[in-house]
Structures are given as C-alpha cells and as structure tokens.
Design a protein around this motif. Structure first.
Motif, PDB file in Angstrom:
ATOM      1  N   LEU A   7       1.067  -1.035   0.199  1.00  0.00           N
ATOM      2  CA  LEU A   7      -0.196   0.187  -0.122  1.00  0.00           C
ATOM      3  C   LEU A   7       1.043   1.103  -0.485  1.00  0.00           C
ATOM      4  O   LEU A   7       0.746   2.062  -0.704  1.00  0.00           O
ATOM      5  CB  LEU A   7      -1.048  -0.426   0.943  1.00  0.00           C
ATOM      6  N   ARG A   8       1.737   1.194   0.693  1.00  0.00           N
ATOM      7  CA  ARG A   8       3.096   2.194   0.639  1.00  0.00           C
ATOM      8  C   ARG A   8       3.755   2.958  -0.352  1.00  0.00           C
ATOM      9  O   ARG A   8       3.273   3.786  -0.978  1.00  0.00           O
ATOM     10  CB  ARG A   8       4.092   2.401   2.390  1.00  0.00           C
ATOM     11  N   LEU A   9       3.413   1.780  -1.339  1.00  0.00           N
ATOM     12  CA  LEU A   9       4.756   1.739  -2.144  1.00  0.00           C
ATOM     13  C   LEU A   9       4.103   1.905  -3.375  1.00  0.00           C
ATOM     14  O   LEU A   9       3.900   2.934  -4.182  1.00  0.00           O
ATOM     15  CB  LEU A   9       5.465   0.143  -2.915  1.00  0.00           C
ATOM     16  N   GLY A  10       2.279   2.176  -3.369  1.00  0.00           N
ATOM     17  CA  GLY A  10       1.340   2.230  -4.371  1.00  0.00           C
ATOM     18  C   GLY A  10       1.239   3.736  -4.323  1.00  0.00           C
ATOM     19  O   GLY A  10       0.906   4.180  -5.321  1.00  0.00           O
ATOM     20  N   ALA A  11       1.324   4.048  -2.693  1.00  0.00           N
ATOM     21  CA  ALA A  11       0.973   5.740  -2.757  1.00  0.00           C
ATOM     22  C   ALA A  11       2.626   6.498  -3.254  1.00  0.00           C
ATOM     23  O   ALA A  11       2.175   7.157  -3.884  1.00  0.00           O
ATOM     24  CB  ALA A  11       0.826   5.419  -1.587  1.00  0.00           C
ATOM     25  N   ALA A  12       3.619   5.933  -2.749  1.00  0.00           N
ATOM     26  CA  ALA A  12       4.652   6.380  -3.492  1.00  0.00           C
ATOM     27  C   ALA A  12       4.470   6.213  -5.174  1.00  0.00           C
ATOM     28  O   ALA A  12       5.463   7.610  -5.499  1.00  0.00           O
ATOM     29  CB  ALA A  12       6.196   5.674  -3.124  1.00  0.00           C
ATOM     30  N   LEU A  13       4.069   5.285  -5.933  1.00  0.00           N
ATOM     31  CA  LEU A  13       4.585   5.510  -7.147  1.00  0.00           C
ATOM     32  C   LEU A  13       3.232   6.434  -7.812  1.00  0.00           C
ATOM     33  O   LEU A  13       3.581   6.898  -8.293  1.00  0.00           O
ATOM     34  CB  LEU A  13       3.949   4.127  -8.051  1.00  0.00           C
ATOM     35  N   ALA A 245      15.654   2.409 -19.919  1.00  0.00           N
ATOM     36  CA  ALA A 245      15.166   3.976 -19.938  1.00  0.00           C
ATOM     37  C   ALA A 245      13.597   3.950 -19.905  1.00  0.00           C
ATOM     38  O   ALA A 245      12.640   4.966 -19.094  1.00  0.00           O
ATOM     39  CB  ALA A 245      14.986   4.071 -21.768  1.00  0.00           C
ATOM     40  N   ASP A 246      12.898   2.792 -19.328  1.00  0.00           N
ATOM     41  CA  ASP A 246      11.664   2.779 -19.085  1.00  0.00           C
ATOM     42  C   ASP A 246      11.114   3.630 -18.257  1.00  0.00           C
ATOM     43  O   ASP A 246      10.702   4.371 -17.978  1.00  0.00           O
ATOM     44  CB  ASP A 246      10.739   1.318 -18.928  1.00  0.00           C
ATOM     45  N   ILE A 247      12.816   3.264 -16.938  1.00  0.00           N
ATOM     46  CA  ILE A 247      12.466   4.253 -15.975  1.00  0.00           C
ATOM     47  C   ILE A 247      13.479   5.101 -15.396  1.00  0.00           C
ATOM     48  O   ILE A 247      13.898   6.030 -14.016  1.00  0.00           O
ATOM     49  CB  ILE A 247      13.238   2.937 -14.780  1.00  0.00           C
ATOM     50  N   LEU A 261      16.215   2.979  -3.826  1.00  0.00           N
ATOM     51  CA  LEU A 261      14.990   4.129  -4.086  1.00  0.00           C
ATOM     52  C   LEU A 261      13.659   3.684  -3.646  1.00  0.00           C
ATOM     53  O   LEU A 261      12.342   3.905  -3.535  1.00  0.00           O
ATOM     54  CB  LEU A 261      15.055   5.283  -4.235  1.00  0.00           C
ATOM     55  N   SER A 262      13.224   2.077  -4.434  1.00  0.00           N
ATOM     56  CA  SER A 262      12.322   1.623  -5.361  1.00  0.00           C
ATOM     57  C   SER A 262      11.084   1.018  -3.672  1.00  0.00           C
ATOM     58  O   SER A 262      10.316   0.326  -3.672  1.00  0.00           O
ATOM     59  CB  SER A 262      12.510   0.386  -6.290  1.00  0.00           C
ATOM     60  N   HIS A 263      12.295   0.637  -2.450  1.00  0.00           N
ATOM     61  CA  HIS A 263      11.737  -0.243  -1.055  1.00  0.00           C
ATOM     62  C   HIS A 263      11.134   0.770  -0.480  1.00  0.00           C
ATOM     63  O   HIS A 263      11.472   2.357  -0.752  1.00  0.00           O
ATOM     64  CB  HIS A 263      12.803  -0.697  -0.413  1.00  0.00           C
ATOM     65  N   PRO A 264      10.105   0.187   0.020  1.00  0.00           N
ATOM     66  CA  PRO A 264       8.679   1.528   0.528  1.00  0.00           C
ATOM     67  C   PRO A 264       9.057   1.742   1.650  1.00  0.00           C
ATOM     68  O   PRO A 264       8.705   2.774   2.483  1.00  0.00           O
ATOM     69  CB  PRO A 264       7.453   0.554   0.488  1.00  0.00           C
ATOM     70  N   SER A 265       9.839   1.754   2.297  1.00  0.00           N
ATOM     71  CA  SER A 265      11.004   1.913   3.689  1.00  0.00           C
ATOM     72  C   SER A 265      12.114   2.791   3.801  1.00  0.00           C
ATOM     73  O   SER A 265      12.074   2.954   4.790  1.00  0.00           O
ATOM     74  CB  SER A 265      11.298   0.404   4.608  1.00  0.00           C
ATOM     75  N   VAL A 266      12.727   2.934   2.881  1.00  0.00           N
ATOM     76  CA  VAL A 266      13.722   4.173   2.559  1.00  0.00           C
ATOM     77  C   VAL A 266      13.220   4.918   1.922  1.00  0.00           C
ATOM     78  O   VAL A 266      12.484   5.406   1.627  1.00  0.00           O
ATOM     79  CB  VAL A 266      14.446   3.074   0.785  1.00  0.00           C
ATOM     80  N   THR A 267      13.839   6.217   3.256  1.00  0.00           N
ATOM     81  CA  THR A 267      13.678   7.504   2.736  1.00  0.00           C
ATOM     82  C   THR A 267      14.638   8.152   2.095  1.00  0.00           C
ATOM     83  O   THR A 267      14.227   8.837   1.251  1.00  0.00           O
ATOM     84  CB  THR A 267      13.934   8.104   4.479  1.00  0.00           C
ATOM     85  N   CYS A 268      16.112   8.125   2.226  1.00  0.00           N
ATOM     86  CA  CYS A 268      17.514   8.415   1.265  1.00  0.00           C
ATOM     87  C   CYS A 268      17.639   8.176   1.451  1.00  0.00           C
ATOM     88  O   CYS A 268      18.303   6.814   2.184  1.00  0.00           O
ATOM     89  CB  CYS A 268      17.651   9.794   2.077  1.00  0.00           C
ATOM     90  N   THR A 269      19.329   8.152   0.338  1.00  0.00           N
ATOM     91  CA  THR A 269      20.664   7.242  -0.013  1.00  0.00           C
ATOM     92  C   THR A 269      21.227   7.794  -0.324  1.00  0.00           C
ATOM     93  O   THR A 269      20.955   9.365  -0.848  1.00  0.00           O
ATOM     94  CB  THR A 269      20.606   6.434  -1.264  1.00  0.00           C
ATOM     95  N   ASP A 292       8.200  -1.230  -8.556  1.00  0.00           N
ATOM     96  CA  ASP A 292       7.620  -1.935  -7.615  1.00  0.00           C
ATOM     97  C   ASP A 292       8.231  -3.455  -7.073  1.00  0.00           C
ATOM     98  O   ASP A 292       9.329  -3.701  -8.522  1.00  0.00           O
ATOM     99  CB  ASP A 292       6.694  -2.104  -7.376  1.00  0.00           C
ATOM    100  N   ALA A 293       8.726  -3.923  -6.179  1.00  0.00           N
ATOM    101  CA  ALA A 293       9.147  -5.346  -6.252  1.00  0.00           C
ATOM    102  C   ALA A 293       9.042  -6.909  -7.869  1.00  0.00           C
ATOM    103  O   ALA A 293      10.213  -7.172  -7.735  1.00  0.00           O
ATOM    104  CB  ALA A 293       8.255  -6.040  -5.196  1.00  0.00           C
ATOM    105  N   ALA A 294       7.827  -6.231  -7.838  1.00  0.00           N
ATOM    106  CA  ALA A 294       7.770  -7.277  -9.651  1.00  0.00           C
ATOM    107  C   ALA A 294       8.564  -6.748 -10.206  1.00  0.00           C
ATOM    108  O   ALA A 294       9.017  -7.767 -11.195  1.00  0.00           O
ATOM    109  CB  ALA A 294       6.153  -7.223  -9.356  1.00  0.00           C
ATOM    110  N   PHE A 295       8.428  -5.795 -10.749  1.00  0.00           N
ATOM    111  CA  PHE A 295       9.180  -5.213 -11.957  1.00  0.00           C
ATOM    112  C   PHE A 295      10.575  -5.286 -11.810  1.00  0.00           C
ATOM    113  O   PHE A 295      11.281  -6.441 -13.201  1.00  0.00           O
ATOM    114  CB  PHE A 295       9.404  -3.832 -11.886  1.00  0.00           C
ATOM    115  N   TRP A 296      11.574  -5.497 -10.399  1.00  0.00           N
ATOM    116  CA  TRP A 296      12.687  -5.941 -10.151  1.00  0.00           C
ATOM    117  C   TRP A 296      12.853  -7.608 -10.356  1.00  0.00           C
ATOM    118  O   TRP A 296      14.450  -8.170 -11.055  1.00  0.00           O
ATOM    119  CB  TRP A 296      13.503  -5.363  -9.022  1.00  0.00           C
ATOM    120  N   ARG A 297      12.269  -7.850 -10.462  1.00  0.00           N
ATOM    121  CA  ARG A 297      11.868  -9.733  -9.512  1.00  0.00           C
ATOM    122  C   ARG A 297      11.708 -10.351 -11.094  1.00  0.00           C
ATOM    123  O   ARG A 297      12.855 -10.996 -11.566  1.00  0.00           O
ATOM    124  CB  ARG A 297      11.049 -10.502  -9.411  1.00  0.00           C
ATOM    125  N   LYS A 298      11.505  -9.315 -12.304  1.00  0.00           N
ATOM    126  CA  LYS A 298      11.648  -9.988 -13.963  1.00  0.00           C
ATOM    127  C   LYS A 298      12.744  -9.541 -14.198  1.00  0.00           C
ATOM    128  O   LYS A 298      13.331  -9.974 -15.258  1.00  0.00           O
ATOM    129  CB  LYS A 298      10.665  -8.824 -14.576  1.00  0.00           C
TER     130      LYS A 298
END
Length: 305
Positions: A7-13, A245-247, A261-269, A292-298
């Motif tokens: 849910l947090r990731l969806g909001a971030a996206l 290029a898509d991202i 930065l795609s992890h929803p718990s990360v604030t900054c790097t 999201d995580a599915a993208f990176w698994r793919k």
C-alpha cells in the motif's frame, strides 16, 4: 512483500506519477527530485544525498579538493540537501564545513554526522568538535556510529534534542553481522533515523530491518547503495539494459540507486563521490518512477554481473 508495504509503495508510485516535468524551469533545479517524509515529523527530505567517506577526506590545495565544490553544486542544483559525514572519515567534516561556508546552496543543507567513541565525556567532546568542524550551531541529525557505546550517547543526545542542539537522532551500521544488535536497539529505543547498508547484492536488510523501521516510524538512510563500489565496477563493463530507459535511467549508477529507492521503507540514500559529474548522475535517480518489487524480479537476470 507485506500488504502494508504494498500500500505504501502504491502511494509512492502515484506520487511519482504526479511529479512535474524534468525540464529545467527558471530558478528551479534541472530535475525535480522526489522527497519523502521523515516519519517522526513529516518533514520532507530529498531522496538522494551525498556521503563524504573517502571522497571528502582531502586538504585544501590538492587537485581532489578543488573538485569538491562541484559535488555540492551538483547536489544543490538537483534539489538534494543531505550531507552525511563522521569524525571517522579523516578531515571530511572539516572539508564539508569549509565548502559550505563558501557555497551558496539554494536551500538549507541537511547536515548529518556521527559520534564514534566510548564514554560520555569523550562523546560530548567529539560531538562538539563536529559542530565546530561543520560550522553549525544546530545539527540536523546526530547518529551513533556503528552502535559504539550507543546507550551512553543516546542518553546525551536525547538531552541535546530537548534543548534544540540536534533535530534528529539515530544509529548506523554497515554490515549484516551487526543486524541482530541493530534490531534490538530499534525495538528498545525511540529513534528518528536508521542508517544501514542496502544494495542489489546485499539485501539482508529487507528481511527484518527495513520492515521494522517502517513499523517503528523510523526514517532509513541507505549507505553503500552500490555494494561498496564493487558491484558498480562489475556492471559498468556490461551494456545498460534497454528497459532501463523505461524507468528514466541512463547509467548503471542510476539503475542501482533506483533499486534501493524502490523499497517503500527507504527515505534517502547517500552515495559517496568526489566528482560533480557523478553527483549529478546519482541525483538524477531521485526523480521519476520507482518500480515495484515485481519489476525487479522480472529483470533480475539482467542485474547479475
């Protein structure tokens, strides 16, 4: 990934999709860097900062030192604010203070440093020295470096926070062998920040620490987002995947930072560098889409050096 994280990731996206154009506008950064809230206050923090380990440990007059103003210029031009240092990093704090005194950032830098010694009096003396070296009367973030004598220093820092000398307090580490102790401190203490290592080839933090930080309302600063540099050096010998290029990624560095930065718990790097062009490249990862995580698994096969 837990439902709450999704849910947090969806909001971030959704927020990323609403970002303004990356085209430069008069008086605005060339890129519009994403910000994320510090959980304890909801203050917005830009998602890419600058680490100073090794890169800022140079003396005035050297060629390396002469390049460093360009690093801060690139950070500020991109909308970044956080600069992270430590008394452990040679003269990096002093260098940072000198450069900031001469720079004209567009906004107030977010200064973070650490205490790295044992004993109450020694800790106070070291932190006072950091204030002097960084030329500031108030530190945005003071962290207990690698958990050294953390009980003693957190007690001091709570008093300093109450008095307004520091705005936020936290702990740091950089190796999975310390994660059990890090977890215990996170559960026992009320903290604003956790700084921890996390990268494509060092993902142990996502098992317990990153979800726990989110649960406890603790902001996460990721150090070593390139896996200490070895991962980036290996990948640079390979062509960048077409799907990068898509991202919005035009370099391996940007792609690796996007993963973190795609992890929803990360604030900054806080990738470290001593070159302005590298800082500008890193900062560009802080804009646009965070998959999201599915993208990176793919695309996991393409990311194995």
């Amino acid at each position: 990934m837990a439902r709450a994280q999704l849910l947090r990731l969806g909001a971030a996206l959704c927020a990323s999709a609403a970002l303004p154009s990356l085209a430069q506008q008069p008086g605005k950064p060339a890129i519009q860097m994403t910000t994320r809230p510090i959980p304890s206050t909801q203050e917005a923090l830009p998602v890419v900062g600058c680490g100073t380990w090794i890169g800022f440990d140079h003396r005035p007059g050297t060629d390396e030192y002469k390049r460093l103003p360009g690093v801060l210029d690139a950070l500020f031009a991109a909308g970044g604010r956080l600069i992270d240092s430590s008394p452990m990093y040679g003269r990096s704090e002093e260098t940072t203070g000198e450069l900031l005194a001469a720079a004209k950032p567009g906004g107030k830098p977010f200064l973070a440093t650490k205490v790295w010694t044992s004993g109450r009096d020694a800790g106070i003396a070291q932190m006072e020295q950091s204030f002097a070296r960084l030329r500031t009367k108030q530190m945005d973030l003071m962290q207990v470096h690698n958990l050294v004598d953390w009980r003693t220093h957190l007690a001091t820092l709570r008093g300093w926070k109450d008095k307004g000398r520091v705005r936020y307090i936290g702990i740091t580490h950089y190796t999975a062998s310390a994660y059990a102790e890090v977890e215990a401190v996170l559960r026992a203490e009320k903290l604003d920040f956790l700084q921890i290592n996390y990268s494509l080839d060092a993902r142990e933090a996502e098992q317990r620490l990153l979800p726990l930080a989110a649960e406890r309302g603790v902001a996460v600063i990721v150090n070593m987002p390139f896996g200490g540099g070895g991962l980036l050096r290996r990948l640079r010998g390979q062509p960048l995947p077409v799907w990068a290029a898509d991202i919005g990624c035009t370099s391996w560095a940007q792609l690796l930072l996007k993963f973190v930065l795609s992890h929803p718990s990360v604030t900054c790097t806080i990738p470290g560098t001593s070159r302005g062009e590298h800082m500008a490249d890193n900062a560009a990862a802080g804009a646009g889409t965070f998959p999201d995580a599915a993208f990176w698994r793919k695309h996991a096969d393409a990311l194995r050096p």
